[in-house]
Design an enzyme around this catalytic site. Structure first.
Site, PDB file in Angstrom:
ATOM      1  CD  GLU A   1      -1.368  33.667  92.912  1.00 57.25           C
ATOM      2  OE1 GLU A   1      -1.999  34.723  93.013  1.00 57.25           O
ATOM      3  OE2 GLU A   1      -1.292  33.012  91.847  1.00 57.25           O
TER       4      GLU A   1
ATOM      5  CB  SER B   1       2.624  29.805  88.707  1.00 60.86           C
ATOM      6  OG  SER B   1       3.824  30.509  88.892  1.00 60.86           O
ATOM      7  CD  GLU B   2      -2.813  33.025  88.983  1.00 63.98           C
ATOM      8  OE1 GLU B   2      -1.957  33.056  88.063  1.00 63.98           O
ATOM      9  OE2 GLU B   2      -2.908  33.904  89.849  1.00 63.98           O
TER      10      GLU B   2
ATOM     11  CG  PHE C   1     -10.325  37.741  92.490  1.00 63.65           C
ATOM     12  CD1 PHE C   1     -11.550  38.248  92.905  1.00 63.65           C
ATOM     13  CD2 PHE C   1      -9.180  38.170  93.141  1.00 63.65           C
ATOM     14  CE1 PHE C   1     -11.625  39.165  93.944  1.00 63.65           C
ATOM     15  CE2 PHE C   1      -9.252  39.090  94.185  1.00 63.65           C
ATOM     16  CZ  PHE C   1     -10.480  39.587  94.581  1.00 63.65           C
TER      17      PHE C   1
ATOM     18  CG  ASP D   1     -12.388  37.779  87.475  1.00 61.61           C
ATOM     19  OD1 ASP D   1     -13.051  38.536  86.767  1.00 61.61           O
ATOM     20  OD2 ASP D   1     -12.616  37.644  88.688  1.00 61.61           O
TER      21      ASP D   1
ATOM     22  CG  HIS E   1      -9.730  41.385  90.376  1.00 60.70           C
ATOM     23  ND1 HIS E   1      -9.003  41.713  89.266  1.00 60.70           N
ATOM     24  CD2 HIS E   1      -8.822  41.032  91.317  1.00 60.70           C
ATOM     25  CE1 HIS E   1      -7.712  41.576  89.530  1.00 60.70           C
ATOM     26  NE2 HIS E   1      -7.574  41.163  90.761  1.00 60.70           N
TER      27      HIS E   1
HETATM   28  C1  LIG Z   1      -3.330  36.489  87.487  1.00 66.45           C
HETATM   29  C2  LIG Z   1      -3.375  37.153  88.801  1.00 66.45           C
HETATM   30  N1  LIG Z   1      -3.015  36.467  89.896  1.00 66.45           N
HETATM   31  C3  LIG Z   1      -3.048  37.043  91.107  1.00 66.45           C
HETATM   32  C4  LIG Z   1      -3.446  38.352  91.243  1.00 66.45           C
HETATM   33  C5  LIG Z   1      -3.513  39.014  92.605  1.00 66.45           C
HETATM   34  N2  LIG Z   1      -2.396  39.947  92.739  1.00 66.45           N
HETATM   35  C6  LIG Z   1      -2.560  41.254  92.484  1.00 66.45           C
HETATM   36  S1  LIG Z   1      -1.129  42.105  92.617  1.00 66.45           S
HETATM   37  C7  LIG Z   1      -0.277  40.717  93.002  1.00 66.45           C
HETATM   38  C8  LIG Z   1       1.199  40.778  93.261  1.00 66.45           C
HETATM   39  C9  LIG Z   1       1.949  41.237  92.070  1.00 66.45           C
HETATM   40  O1  LIG Z   1       3.286  41.352  92.387  1.00 66.45           O
HETATM   41  P1  LIG Z   1       4.275  42.091  91.417  1.00 66.45           P
HETATM   42  O2  LIG Z   1       4.140  41.546  90.044  1.00 66.45           O
HETATM   43  O3  LIG Z   1       5.626  42.020  92.014  1.00 66.45           O
HETATM   44  O4  LIG Z   1       3.759  43.588  91.348  1.00 66.45           O
HETATM   45  P2  LIG Z   1       3.741  44.695  92.483  1.00 66.45           P
HETATM   46  O5  LIG Z   1       2.441  44.586  93.177  1.00 66.45           O
HETATM   47  O6  LIG Z   1       4.882  44.460  93.380  1.00 66.45           O
HETATM   48  O7  LIG Z   1       3.846  45.962  91.741  1.00 66.45           O
HETATM   49  C10 LIG Z   1      -1.115  39.616  93.033  1.00 66.45           C
HETATM   50  C11 LIG Z   1      -0.690  38.244  93.364  1.00 66.45           C
HETATM   51  C12 LIG Z   1      -3.837  39.034  90.086  1.00 66.45           C
HETATM   52  N3  LIG Z   1      -4.293  40.284  90.121  1.00 66.45           N
HETATM   53  N4  LIG Z   1      -3.767  38.429  88.880  1.00 66.45           N
END
Ligand SMILES: Cc1ncc(C[n+]2csc(CCOP(=O)(O)OP(=O)(O)O)c2C)c(N)n1
Ligand SMILES: Cc1ncc(C[n+]2csc(CCOP(=O)(O)OP(=O)(O)O)c2C)c(N)n1
Ligand SMILES: [Mg+2]
Ligand SMILES: [Mg+2]
Lengths: 329, 316, 329, 316
Positions: A29, A59-60, A83, A85, A129
């Site tokens: 990501e 999509s881990e 992370f 986690d 995290h």
């Molecule tokens: C399972 C997981 N994967 C990756 C992350 C890292 N991460 C935090 S916010 C984010 C983007 C999320 O995008 P979206 O769902 O569109 O929400 P927005 O930030 O735009 O509100 C990511 C990849 C995470 N916190 N949890």
């Protein structure tokens, strides 16, 4: 030698391996054009292009699947799971699939993949995290697990992990992210499965890994000024475990203190303590000791982190207690 | 190949699959196999139709109900039986059993006993093919029950986004263990795929020729870089979930109706109508013989040795 | 007392708790009309109806989510995750969510759910249906983990788990499924967190749990005829751990042998061994010993299972070695 | 409530959310908060429109970008700020930080820092409401990026199958961290939901009234036992992914265009055109005051004590 930051050492390792071997690709990501959420992959997209460096959806589970399948058919996939986690979202693909492919295929398939992932311990990342789940992966036959505590090991272990024919879980410490250290100019691989002994000593063995190692070393310094000569064993690899180095050190010192950021029950320190209690019982002069975080979700604010994680002083105290302990028998 | 040759080839493959499953059932009921066996009786047309559209260098992943796919993809029945027996010649050296057949030579990446677990490896193989430019295609077989796992969604999305050379082959046999699809899945699987912008199609999964044609088109699309396809093949699971399943959850009449649409009989009739009737018996017998001999040879093999328990856990 | 099979004890516990408390509901794959893949839920659908007993799609992650959310708003959800291996598909919801709800909500929410799951060890279920992952869950603050070794405990622990205000992982052994045992006629709760001592002895402490306990008991019998008086501690709960019972036993015997079906490295036995090496070091007369399965994926065929899992003889040998060991110091 | 009253209420809620986020940003930039802060600036209409359609007994789950939802649902801004400060009065007693607000009194089940992690708890609450017959509805807020997680698929399928009283509210703000939705999602999220047989709708997520109307309809459907709805609210993330994000991945012009569609200004203009202009200033000021006072009071609280680190891990 040159000085590099921890993250930069990781970045260089990937760049060098991708340069060396066209089959090495990188997915995760935000790892592409943005250069990674913590800039670990900076510049790689520009250098190696969109075919080999790919931003993925969130999509881990499927990322681990991509890495597994891709690595079975000729790639060496480095997959970033942001992370540690988030291992919980991908555990099936890692544990039930990647780890078992070689055995269940009768040795016909190999999975030369690397799962790079960050442990947020100690950096205000909170309960989802900051977890230290290394004992989960080290418990799984078929996986290798490494966790460097300094830039040189980060670079050398990552390069070794990329070349390893097995799935390697490569854990990085956010708390060490900007720490600096000497890194060899020439190409250097750090062998997986070999612990380091960054400080020798005869009175007590401190075993640690990853983000906890700098505290172990600080503790050893502090102990020195109090007349206690501590040896520090930095595991670097949790699987395979360098049992000989651990056991050899305890054979010499007769005392064991294990330090880690994970919670104590069923954590990595239990394995080290058990190993020593099994195989160096006759050398032990004092009870083994574990210095760990508290048995609670990882807290977010700094003052609670201080109370939560094992600090240098906690290690010093444990070592002093160990040394103070009379050999009872 | 002419249409007739293709149809005869499909017939042969289906006969071999049927024979394999029947032989497996016989061995299990005779107490000669340990563990569970999940048969694909009645679903032979899907395995034959799809796998015959692939080259040996193309990849498949399969499931707990995967013998048919492996036979059709070119897996060696003897090594498969050896695996069922827990014998050293098995694909997993007899260590892992019937739900774990993998063979690089025939492009079988592996089966999995984890429902919904097969997408990841398949999509990874398709990704590998794309990066390496090998032209290979990957097929993930899965059941309609597996469609409830989130892994399908992730894989559909990624395959479509990256236009991976991938075919998702859903065998909708109407049951997941003891529960009917109507209690499992809301909406149709092909509609879900279509919403992710995949090509998606419903197919009579008992018609091997129809499956083959759809598979040919999907494979061609994949090879041409036009992206993934989902084929939802409607069929019926003749046997219980596993050999010995009391099957109290379904109506014998329903089962009888399901068996009436026998894919082998269906194709046989069509071939007979086309004048190929007399070859069928011969093909069937050859298939039975091949499988029986494979089972026999496998039965005579060496049991997996405990010495190899720790082998192959790690590569070096 | 009456005699019940292990599975039937589980079935009765659910029936009694659902009868007693309307807020108890049951969800899982095939648990409804079919009565469960291994008939553990037989009769419950007919008795309590489709609102409270629900067949679900094959969506393990969301099943844990359903149980978590449902249990936060007034239900007590028993969720069946068919095999312990499938925890890997639901780990995020269990570990990052269910386990942490209470702490992160400042104690405002509780999650009185039970995740029932089967460990297939020893029954030819192969590498993806036979894993013993109890150390994963016991490592997570906020979860309780229990694993009964006999019908009476199965019934009493499950009833206690349903009434517990915390998420409880309830592990069931396929290898014990049809085993019989005496179960009290009257309502009996077995407290979570209390080990049992099914056999007392003074020479060596054998700690085990779940499917391994019958082998520990057999070994103790065999040892008896060889003049060694073994005490068997059946943990019943891995979290919280009954440290006092373990430590008390080792204080008496001075010797520890831990037996489990999980692989050794970073497995549950490490925690028990570490605990004793920390807190009963002065009582220990011999190295601790772990008797475990081999570090490989779970094999499928019977002859390999025999070699893979710790057998009664392996336990006997470990105890004899322990007793034979001279107190070195 | 009259339409005007509703609009004024939406206006007030949006002003409070905006004030909360701006105050949070100020505090973080002043070095008074640890950790990361994810702001919902520009997305206020979604939180206000949906949460105002709910009763206190209805439930929501939210995400890393959840302050707005919590404020709109009736969370106490003082306790929220206390949590950001790591103070003992925080919703998590100062232990868990900005991504973990939970409050039974206002129906906030919790936020989660796990992307795609919020569906499970919400669907569980909807299940609980259905079993217990409480009539409550559950809403899961999530981003378009979260739509790539398999958890969405599983939850859509289950909610539709069981006709759960559930609203899926996707805030499509076009970015997931540093990546645009076109690189994340193939097909539209509402189409995927529709394929699962949910009611699904695209909404102008900057129009609070439009969101409110859609939410009213979805909530009514849910309460009537007619099943779940997915609302895909199109909006834009004004700020970076987190406070301090260098935002090198997007065009300042695009950001400016996004900000031009300010949901507060939009509703303000509409209200002014309807003759309510002079009340807006007053509402805005009251909102700013309320938030500023909450932040001040929270700032004066006690830091979370290490003594409570182990509290609440288990209930007894
Ligand atoms: C399972 C997981 N994967 C990756 C992350 C890292 N991460 C935090 S916010 C984010 C983007 C999320 O995008 P979206 O769902 O569109 O929400 P927005 O930030 O735009 O509100 C990511 C990849 C995470 N916190 N949890
Ligand atoms: C992750 C997971 N959940 C549950 C199971 C138990 N299980 C085995 S087969 C099966 C049903 C699968 O149904 P379907 O996908 O339709 O395949 P079919 O058996 O019909 O071929 C289930 C639930 C499993 N093996 N893996
Ligand atoms: Mg099926
Ligand atoms: Mg977004």
């Amino acid at each position: 030698m040159k000085e590099l930051k921890y993250w930069r050492a990781i970045n260089e390792a990937m760049a060098e391996e991708m340069e060396r071997d066209e089959s090495v690709v990188l997915i995760g990501e935000d790892v592409g054009r943005p250069g990674g959420p913590y800039i670990a992959t900076k510049g790689l997209y520009d250098r190696f292009g969109p075919t080999r460096v790919r931003d993925t959806p969130i999509s881990e589970s499927t990322l681990i699947g991509l890495a597994t399948g891709g690595s079975m058919v000729g790639l060496r996939v480095i997959v970033e799971i942001m992370f540690l986690d988030f291992l919980t979202l991908a555990a099936d693909q890692l544990v039930n699939h990647a780890a078992k492919v070689r055995s269940v295929s009768g040795g016909a398939f190999e999975v030369p993949m690397v799962m790079r992932t960050m442990c947020g311990a100690g950096k205000n990342t909170g309960p989802q995290h900051g977890q230290s789940l290394e004992s989960w992966v080290a418990h799984i036959p078929g996986l290798k697990v490494v966790w460097p505590s300094n830039p040189a090991d980060a670079k050398g272990l990552l390069k070794a992990a990329v070349r390893d024919p097995n799935p390697v879980v490569f854990i990085e410490s956010l708390q060490l992210w900007a720490s600096r250290g000497e890194v060899p100019e020439e190409e250097t691989l750090v062998p997986i499965g070999a612990a380091a002994v960054p400080r020798e000593g005869g009175d007590v063995t401190i075993v640690s890994w990853g983000g906890a190692t700098p505290r172990a070393l600080e503790a050893a310094e502090a102990l020195d000024s109090r007349g206690v000569d501590a040896e520090v064993v930095d595991l670097r690899s949790l699987a395979p475990l360098d049992e000989e180095t651990i056991l050899g050190s305890v054979a010499k010192t007769g005392r064991l203190v294990v330090v880690h950021d994970a919670v104590r029950p069923f954590g990595g320190g239990a394995e080290i303590a058990a190993l020593v209690a099994e195989r160096r019982f006759d050398h032990l002069k004092a009870p083994v000791r574990r210095v760990t975080s508290q048995f609670a979700p990882v807290p977010f604010p700094p003052q609670l982190e201080d109370a939560y994680y094992p600090g240098t002083n906690d290690v010093v105290d444990a070592c002093l207690a160990s040394v103070g302990e009379a050999a009872a028998r | 190949m002419s249409n007739t040759d293709t149809a005869l080839e499909l017939y042969r493959l289906m006969c071999e699959i049927r024979a394999f499953e029947e032989e497996g059932e016989r061995l299990l009921r005779a107490g000669r196999l340990a563990g569970n066996l999940h048969l694909s009786l009645g679903q032979e047309a899907v395995a034959a139709g799809v796998c015959s559209a692939l080259a040996a260098t193309d990849h498949i992943t399969t499931t707990h109900r995967g013998h048919g796919h492996c036979v059709a993809k070119g897996g060696d029945p003897e090594r498969m039986f050896a695996e069922l027996f827990g014998h050293a010649d098995g694909y997993s050296k007899g260590r892992a059993g019937s739900m774990h057949i993998a063979d690089p030579d025939s492009g079988i990446l592996g089966a999995t006993a984890i429902v919904g677990g097969s997408f990841g490896m398949a999509i990874g193989a398709a990704f590998g093919a794309q990066v390496l430019g090998t032209g290979a295609v990957a097929v993930a077989f899965f059941g309609e029950g597996a469609s409830a796992e989130g892994t399908l969604h992730e894989a559909l999305n990624l395959a479509a986004l990256w236009k991976l050379p991938m075919v998702f082959c859903c065998e909708n046999n109407q049951y997941a263990e003891m529960t009917h699809v109507r209690e499992h899945i809301s909406g149709s699987i092909r509609a879900i795929a279509a919403a992710h912008d995949l090509a998606a199609e419903e197919i009579d999964g008992n018609d091997a020729v129809a499956v083959r044609e759809a598979a040919d088109a999907a494979v061609a699309r994949a090879r041409a870089g036009e992206g993934p396809t989902l084929l939802e093949c409607m069929t019926y699971r003749w046997s219980g979930h596993y050999v010995g399943d009391p099957e109290s959850y379904r109506d014998p009449e329903e089962v009888a109706a399901g068996k009436a649409a026998d894919p082998i009989a269906l194709l046989g009739e069509r071939l007979a109508a086309g004048g190929e009737g007399e070859r069928l018996e011969e093909i069937r017998e050859a298939a039975n013989r091949r499988i029986a001999e494979a089972a026999d040879r496998a039965a005579g093999g060496q049991p997996a040795s405990p010495d190899l328990l720790l082998a192959d856990v790690y590569a070096s």
